[in-house]
Scaffold this active site. Structure first.
Site, PDB file in Angstrom:
ATOM      1  N   GLY A  14      -4.891  13.982 -10.707  1.00  0.00           N
ATOM      2  CA  GLY A  14      -3.369  13.836 -10.701  1.00  0.00           C
ATOM      3  C   GLY A  14      -3.093  13.147 -12.034  1.00  0.00           C
ATOM      4  CB  SER A 135       0.333   2.256  -2.417  1.00  0.00           C
ATOM      5  OG  SER A 135       1.447   1.969  -2.693  1.00  0.00           O
ATOM      6  CD  GLU A 137       6.629   1.955  -1.493  1.00  0.00           C
ATOM      7  OE1 GLU A 137       6.309   1.673  -2.738  1.00  0.00           O
ATOM      8  OE2 GLU A 137       7.572   2.675  -1.047  1.00  0.00           O
ATOM      9  CE1 TYR A 159       1.645   7.341  -1.106  1.00  0.00           C
ATOM     10  CE2 TYR A 159       3.001   4.794  -1.580  1.00  0.00           C
ATOM     11  CZ  TYR A 159       1.734   6.182  -1.832  1.00  0.00           C
ATOM     12  OH  TYR A 159       0.986   6.000  -2.802  1.00  0.00           O
TER      13      TYR A 159
END
Ligand code: NAP
Ligand code: GDD
Length: 343
Positions: A14, A135, A137, A159
């Protein structure tokens, strides 16, 4: 001669995995990475680093594995005996997590727990240090601004919920078993290697292709959202620094600036000599059932304890990505023109 330090990176192919592998190889590490089996090649971001294992000076080894398969992860950790494990693999797309909530939970959430469990078992015979890719997030519908390590989580997507689960498991393995485990709470970070389904790269890719006559329009969702965008290459250094510190801890990694999608569009299209208002259209399919409207991080703790600070400005990052993608589009156009002449 002393043995090189050995690192295991999940998600090595990634964006972050590729930069981290480069960094660790440059520091003399023997680097092992896990990739999952696919019907097509997925190692484009690390091919330049890869040398066949039989070559004398090869320091990069890639293994097949999957965060869904705990036994495979335990076997790999036992076989490799890493000094450091960086768990970067995830179903990392927030919008797609609404379509695949259970899969996202299994890979992004439970997958991290499988890594911790494999590390705990190794830790009994050899001390190992673990980095968990947490994260921003997780802050979701933010309860305070800017967000720090003390800000409560208010996750707004499958997520984010999976990342919150992984975060707490990491803390618990540290406290319950004395595992050296750290959460890096990284805010959005981008680069020319960013996946093309994330908004910054989707924009710079489109800007270059429109400029070269390969694409007519760019369809986007919510342009009002604001993010704290940094440079991935700098953020992987923070991951490494966390595992070099004397004590395991959790750190916010961010630039301390927030910008809207509109501001990113301004710079990206301006960099290729275009005005985005002529090309961008809104497609509601890119809206999310619940949106994270504003992220802005305070990385003071990382600065004080790790000595980490971001260098790349928002404008330079957007320009770097736009210029790189313009070059890709030029190459794509030339290949098309050549194939037209040959047929
Ligand atoms: P990325 O480019 O999407 O890379 C994720 C990697 O995980 C890919 O190589 C992918 O493999 C691999 N992967 C996915 N499912 C897997 C599975 N079941 N088993 C094994 N490998 C699997 O993400 P990134 O931007 O480098 O981010 C790295 C990590 O940081 C992720 O955990 C992400 O959630 C987290 N994070 C990212 C940001 C950011 O802004 N970039 C911010 C905070 C946290 P394939 O190539 O086969 O798909
Ligand atoms: N992907 C995408 N595609 N996002 C769009 C689009 C579009 O067409 N149009 C608008 N957006 C908005 C999204 O609604 C969101 O508010 C913002 O752009 C950023 O979206 P992404 O680039 O997909 O990133 P993200 O913030 O949702 O998630 C990324 O950052 C997280 C850290 O905060 C990912 O890398 C996550 O893995 C990471 O944890």
């Amino acid at each position: 001669m002393t043995e090189p330090r050995r690192a295991l990176i999940t998600g090595i192919a990634g964006q972050d995995g590729s930069y981290l592998a480069e960094l660790l190889l440059s520091k003399g590490y023997e680097v092992h990475g896990i990739i999952r089996r696919s019907s097509s090649f997925t190692t484009g971001r690390i091919d330049h680093l890869y040398q066949e294992p039989h070559q004398e000076h090869s320091k990069l080894f890639v293994h097949f594995g999957d965060l869904a398969d705990g036994q495979c992860l335990t076997n790999l950790v036992q076989e490799i005996q890493p000094d450091e494990i960086y768990n970067l693999a995830a179903q990392s797309h927030v919008r797609i997590s609404f379509d695949m909530p259970l899969y996202t939970h299994d890979i992004t959430g439970a997958g991290a727990l499988r890594i911790l469990e494999a590390a705990r078992q190794l830790n009994k015979t050899k001390p190992v240090r673990v980095y968990q890719a947490s994260s921003s997030e997780m802050f979701g519908d933010v309860l305070e601004t800017p967000q720090t390590e003390a800000t409560p989580f208010r996750p707004c997507s499958p997520y984010a919920c999976a990342k919150v689960f992984a975060f707490h498991q990491t803390v618990n393995y540290r406290e319950a078993y004395g595992l050296f485990a750290c959460n890096g709470i990284l805010f959005n970070h981008e680069s020319p290697r960013r996946g093309e389904q994330f908004v910054t790269r989707k924009i710079t890719r489109a800007a270059g292709r429109i400029r070269e006559g390969l694409q007519e329009k760019l369809y986007l969702g919510n342009l009002e959202a604001k993010r704290d965008w940094g440079y991935a290459k700098e953020y992987v250094e923070a991951m490494w620094l966390m595992l070099q510190h004397d004590d395991p801890n959790d750190f916010v990694i961010a630039t301390g600036e927030t910008h809207s999608i509109r501001e990113f569009l301004d710079i990206a299209f301006e960099s290729v000599g275009l005005n985005w208002h002529d090309y961008v259209e809104i497609d509601p399919q890119y809206y999310r059932p619940t949106e994270v409207n504003l992220l802005l991080g305070d990385a003071s703790k990382a600065k004080d304890i790790l000595g980490w600070e971001p260098q790349m400005t928002f404008r330079s990052l957007a320009q770097l990505m736009a210029e790189s993608d313009l070059q890709l589009a030029v190459n794509e156009r030339l290949v098309r023109e050549n194939s037209n002449t040959l047929t």
